[in-house]
Each structure stands twice: as C-alpha cells, then as structure tokens.
Design an enzyme around this catalytic site. Structure first.
Site, PDB file in Angstrom:
ATOM      1  N   THR A  70       1.001  -0.861   0.093  1.00  0.00           N
ATOM      2  CA  THR A  70       0.203  -0.012  -0.095  1.00  0.00           C
ATOM      3  C   THR A  70       1.012   1.250  -0.064  1.00  0.00           C
ATOM      4  O   THR A  70       0.623   2.088  -0.736  1.00  0.00           O
ATOM      5  CB  THR A  70      -0.986  -0.076   1.228  1.00  0.00           C
ATOM      6  OG1 THR A  70      -1.732  -1.269   1.178  1.00  0.00           O
ATOM      7  CG2 THR A  70      -1.990   1.394   1.233  1.00  0.00           C
ATOM      8  N   GLN A 176       1.329  -9.008  -6.185  1.00  0.00           N
ATOM      9  CA  GLN A 176       1.058 -10.636  -6.388  1.00  0.00           C
ATOM     10  C   GLN A 176       1.901 -11.444  -7.153  1.00  0.00           C
ATOM     11  O   GLN A 176       1.572 -12.639  -7.465  1.00  0.00           O
ATOM     12  CB  GLN A 176      -0.538 -10.541  -7.034  1.00  0.00           C
ATOM     13  CG  GLN A 176      -1.518 -10.189  -6.142  1.00  0.00           C
ATOM     14  CD  GLN A 176      -1.805 -10.855  -4.893  1.00  0.00           C
ATOM     15  OE1 GLN A 176      -1.465 -12.302  -4.844  1.00  0.00           O
ATOM     16  NE2 GLN A 176      -2.455 -10.384  -3.593  1.00  0.00           N
ATOM     17  N   SER A 196       5.416  -6.637  -1.772  1.00  0.00           N
ATOM     18  CA  SER A 196       4.957  -6.616  -0.579  1.00  0.00           C
ATOM     19  C   SER A 196       5.590  -8.116   0.289  1.00  0.00           C
ATOM     20  O   SER A 196       5.136  -9.175  -0.473  1.00  0.00           O
ATOM     21  CB  SER A 196       3.619  -6.521  -0.188  1.00  0.00           C
ATOM     22  OG  SER A 196       3.145  -6.774   1.322  1.00  0.00           O
ATOM     23  N   ALA A 197       6.242  -8.182   1.330  1.00  0.00           N
ATOM     24  CA  ALA A 197       6.834  -9.301   1.803  1.00  0.00           C
ATOM     25  C   ALA A 197       5.837 -10.484   2.218  1.00  0.00           C
ATOM     26  O   ALA A 197       6.190 -11.778   1.939  1.00  0.00           O
ATOM     27  CB  ALA A 197       7.880  -9.239   3.103  1.00  0.00           C
ATOM     28  N   HIS A 198       4.780  -9.971   2.813  1.00  0.00           N
ATOM     29  CA  HIS A 198       3.742 -11.226   3.466  1.00  0.00           C
ATOM     30  C   HIS A 198       2.922 -11.709   2.195  1.00  0.00           C
ATOM     31  O   HIS A 198       2.521 -12.650   2.599  1.00  0.00           O
ATOM     32  CB  HIS A 198       2.788 -10.498   4.434  1.00  0.00           C
ATOM     33  CG  HIS A 198       1.683  -9.758   3.700  1.00  0.00           C
ATOM     34  ND1 HIS A 198       0.399 -10.171   3.506  1.00  0.00           N
ATOM     35  CD2 HIS A 198       1.745  -8.454   3.389  1.00  0.00           C
ATOM     36  CE1 HIS A 198      -0.343  -9.161   3.285  1.00  0.00           C
ATOM     37  NE2 HIS A 198       0.404  -8.182   2.800  1.00  0.00           N
ATOM     38  N   THR A 234      13.402   5.126  11.544  1.00  0.00           N
ATOM     39  CA  THR A 234      14.473   3.854  11.923  1.00  0.00           C
ATOM     40  C   THR A 234      14.122   2.590  11.185  1.00  0.00           C
ATOM     41  O   THR A 234      12.842   2.068  11.338  1.00  0.00           O
ATOM     42  CB  THR A 234      14.586   3.570  13.232  1.00  0.00           C
ATOM     43  OG1 THR A 234      14.897   4.953  13.919  1.00  0.00           O
ATOM     44  CG2 THR A 234      15.545   2.714  13.813  1.00  0.00           C
ATOM     45  N   CYS A 321      -9.372  -7.166   0.721  1.00  0.00           N
ATOM     46  CA  CYS A 321      -9.741  -5.948   1.460  1.00  0.00           C
ATOM     47  C   CYS A 321     -11.155  -5.598   1.100  1.00  0.00           C
ATOM     48  O   CYS A 321     -11.677  -4.603   1.650  1.00  0.00           O
ATOM     49  CB  CYS A 321      -8.911  -4.904   0.743  1.00  0.00           C
ATOM     50  SG  CYS A 321      -7.170  -5.455   0.662  1.00  0.00           S
TER      51      CYS A 321
END
Ligand code: PLP
Length: 373
Positions: A70, A176, A196-198, A234, A321
C-alpha cells in the site's frame, strides 16, 4: 484447517524467521549509529538490499524499503503526480487494487486527470487500450503486474514501451507477482515496482519500492536520512532481513512451486467438473500460479465462504480488502461476469504448503454445499 487464501497473505518462511531472530533479540542497534555495535545491522541492511535487488535484476540503490504494498503504491503514484508541479495526466486500469485506485482518486481530487483503462473478459489490459488513451500529456501509467482476485498477468513490456514512447513513467503494482513470477525490471523496462513481503512468505508490514536510477523521487516521509533521504524512520531491520530471505527462497523454488500449483489447480478443476457443477473459471490462461477464481451459477459467495469456514477451509470471495462488502467486486464487474454467476464467486489461492488431499477436500466440500443448495 486448510488454508487456501495465499493471495491474502502467506505463512512466514521458517528460514526467514530464523534469520530475523538475532535482529530482534541481540543485534538490536540502530543502523544509523556510528559505533561498532551497529556495524552488523548496517551490513544486514546492505546485504538484504543487494539480495532483493538481484531477485528482480535491479541495482541495490534502486530498492527503497517501505511498510508494504500500500505504501509503495501510494509513494509511486503521489511522487509521480507531484514531482514536477504540473497537472499532467495519470493512466491506470479498472482492476487495480484499492491501494492504487484510492491513491489515484486522491490525486484526482487535487486536479490531476486520471483515466481508468478497461480490461477484456480475461482481465487483460490490451496495449491497444493504452494507445487509445495515452498522450504526450500523460506523466504516469500504472498497471498491475498480476491481479489479486483473478490472477491475470498483464503484458507489462508492451505497456511500458507505449508509456515511454509518450514520455510517461511506468509503475507496476507487482505485489501478487514478486516471488511467484520471473521478473526482470531491466528487460521489461519498468520504472517503478511495488512489492510486499507477506505475499511471498515474508513478514507482514514490510515491502519495497523499486525506482529506476535517475528518476526524480519525492520523499514519502520527511525526517531522518534513512533510505537515501527519501523515506525517513528507523529501519525495521528484522523484517527487512526476513523479507530478503523469504524472497530469495521463493525465487529459488519458483519453478517447482509453479509446477506443483498447476498440478493442484488441474486436480481441483477436474474434480469440480466431474461433479457437474455449473461455474466459470475467471482470469486469463497466463496467471499467477495457484489462483483459481470460480463463479458458481446462482450461488452466494458469502454463503460459500462461511460454509467452507465451518468445514475448516479458508478461501476468499473477492479481494481480501473487500471482504466486508457484499457487492460484486470491481474486478468481476470489469471482466463482466454475468450477474447470475458473479455473486457466487470464490477465490481459492493455493500455496506451496497445500497438498492434493487439500484440493480434493475443497472440491468435495464445494460439491456438498452447492448440490445441497
Ligand atoms: N496490491 C495488491 C495487488 C495486493 O494484492 C495487495 C494486498 O492485498 C496490496 C497491494 C497491498 O499490500 P499490503 O498489504 O502490503 O499493503
């Protein structure tokens, strides 16, 4: 439980988890500090950036760590819109994720013209649609690499070439696709890419934006000097390390995973066809492995989801979503699924942990629910 909603999120890769642990417990220093305790942390960020870049054939300094898909989408779209202080146009597609659609809607409210390209019944943005809509007044074209609901893979290289011919930048939401499909940003000509890593067995809340060298990128978050002074704060070191390991593993297993998922898809479809259920398989022949979007005639997708849930099976109706709305999703509307089928849509997205036994159980459960109905 059978988890078949891998387009929504995936399980953390155990090797990624092991690689993250030291950065949560022992190597907790701040990468920006000059003392030796921070050296390992700085090095971990550097090697993670290099490893991620290599997976998409980018340069390490072209990778900016973000909080996920996002944020990457918002950054690419808003920076492109605002950077030169003019109101030139943006082109996207009707089937984008809301991270892109709502970022475009936000800049549209500020006066930037935005055009939404249609798709064909397979969910493909034809290069001819872009040719008809683009002009030398276009500053950005943003078309997703692969769709999250129906898996369709877009003709990215052709779309990129058209954008460049008109002096526009090309961004792709590849959330995706990264880790699931081969991606070479140089060969494809991509200017910006969101990941996106997940979605590839990495941790949640971390991702990256690839930005080709030479592109004038506005800072997304102002503050410290992190991420080449473009994204302050950070660094989430453990998650970055986990993302790099998960991506490397996904890419190295890509061929065997794809073959396995295609076998499982075939098995699922054969079983459903043998049961003589009336359904449409959505999407194109070129799609993300394991994505099976099915629209069952005169069924109710919400009911199917909840009945499957009671049987211990996790699937989705439309986009994750979108799960609070009962309307037919914007993607199913764009590909014009007939109404009597569209409302009965379930998205089954298989992952490397699924087995043939799982898909047979999913098919039998669907059969049971639909034949009894
Ligand atoms: N883009 C696409 C195509 C997605 O499928 C998703 C997640 O569902 C996102 C963007 C948002 O990614 P994230 O959850 O990392 O913010």
């Amino acid at each position: 439980m059978i988890y078949a909603d891998h387009a929504a999120t995936t399980k953390l890769d155990e090797a990624a988890f092991e690689a993250m642990k030291p950065f949560l417990l022992e190597e907790y220093g701040n990468a920006s500090q000059p003392y030796s305790f921070s050296r390992k942390i700085k090095k971990a960020l550097k090697t993670s950036r290099e490893s991620i870049a290599a997976c998409i054939n980018a340069e390490p300094e072209e990778i900016y760590f973000t909080s996920g898909g996002t944020e990457s989408d918002n950054w690419a779209i808003k920076s492109s819109a605002f950077v030169h202080g003019d109101l030139r146009a943006i082109i996207t597609s009707e089937i984008e994720h809301h991270a892109v659609l709502n970022a475009c809607a936000a800049v549209e409210r500020m006066g930037f013209p935005v055009a939404y390209l249609p798709v064909d019944s397979d969910g493909i943005v034809h290069p001819s649609y872009l040719k008809e809509n683009i002009s030398d007044n276009t500053k950005l074209v943003s078309v997703m690499f692969a769709n999250n609901e129906i898996g369709s893979v877009q003709p990215i290289k052709e779309l990129c070439e058209i954008a460049h011919r008109h002096g526009a930048l090309f961004h792709t939401d590849a959330v995706q696709a990264v880790g699931h499909l081969p991606i070479d940003v140089k060969a494809l000509g991509i200017d910006m890419l969101s990941a996106s890593a997940h979605k590839f067995n990495g941790p949640k809340g971390i991702g990256f934006l690839f930005v080709k060298k030479g592109i004038n990128l506005l800072p997304f978050i102002d503050g410290g000097a992190q991420e080449f002074r473009k994204r302050a704060g950070t660094e989430n070191v453990a998650s970055i390390v986990g993302m790099a390991v998960a991506l490397k593993n996904s890419c190295s297993r890509m061929i065997e995973t794809t073959q396995k998922l295609q076998r499982l898809e075939k098995c699922l479809l054969q079983e459903l066809k043998a049961a003589k259920l009336d359904f449409i398989l959505n999407g194109s022949y070129l799609k993300t492995p394991g994505n099976v979007s099915l629209s069952f005639k005169n069924a109710d997708g919400e009911m199917l989801l909840h009945r499957l849930d009671l049987m211990g099976i996790c699937v989705s109706t439309g986009s994750a979503c979108d799960s609070t709305t009962t309307n037919v999703s914007h993607v199913l509307q764009a590909i014009k699924v007939p109404n009597e089928y569209a409302k009965g849509t379930v998205r089954i997205t298989l992952g490397c942990e699924n087995t043939e036994e799982d898909v047979l159980k999913i098919a039998k459960s669907l059969e049971k629910i639909l034949q009894r109905h």
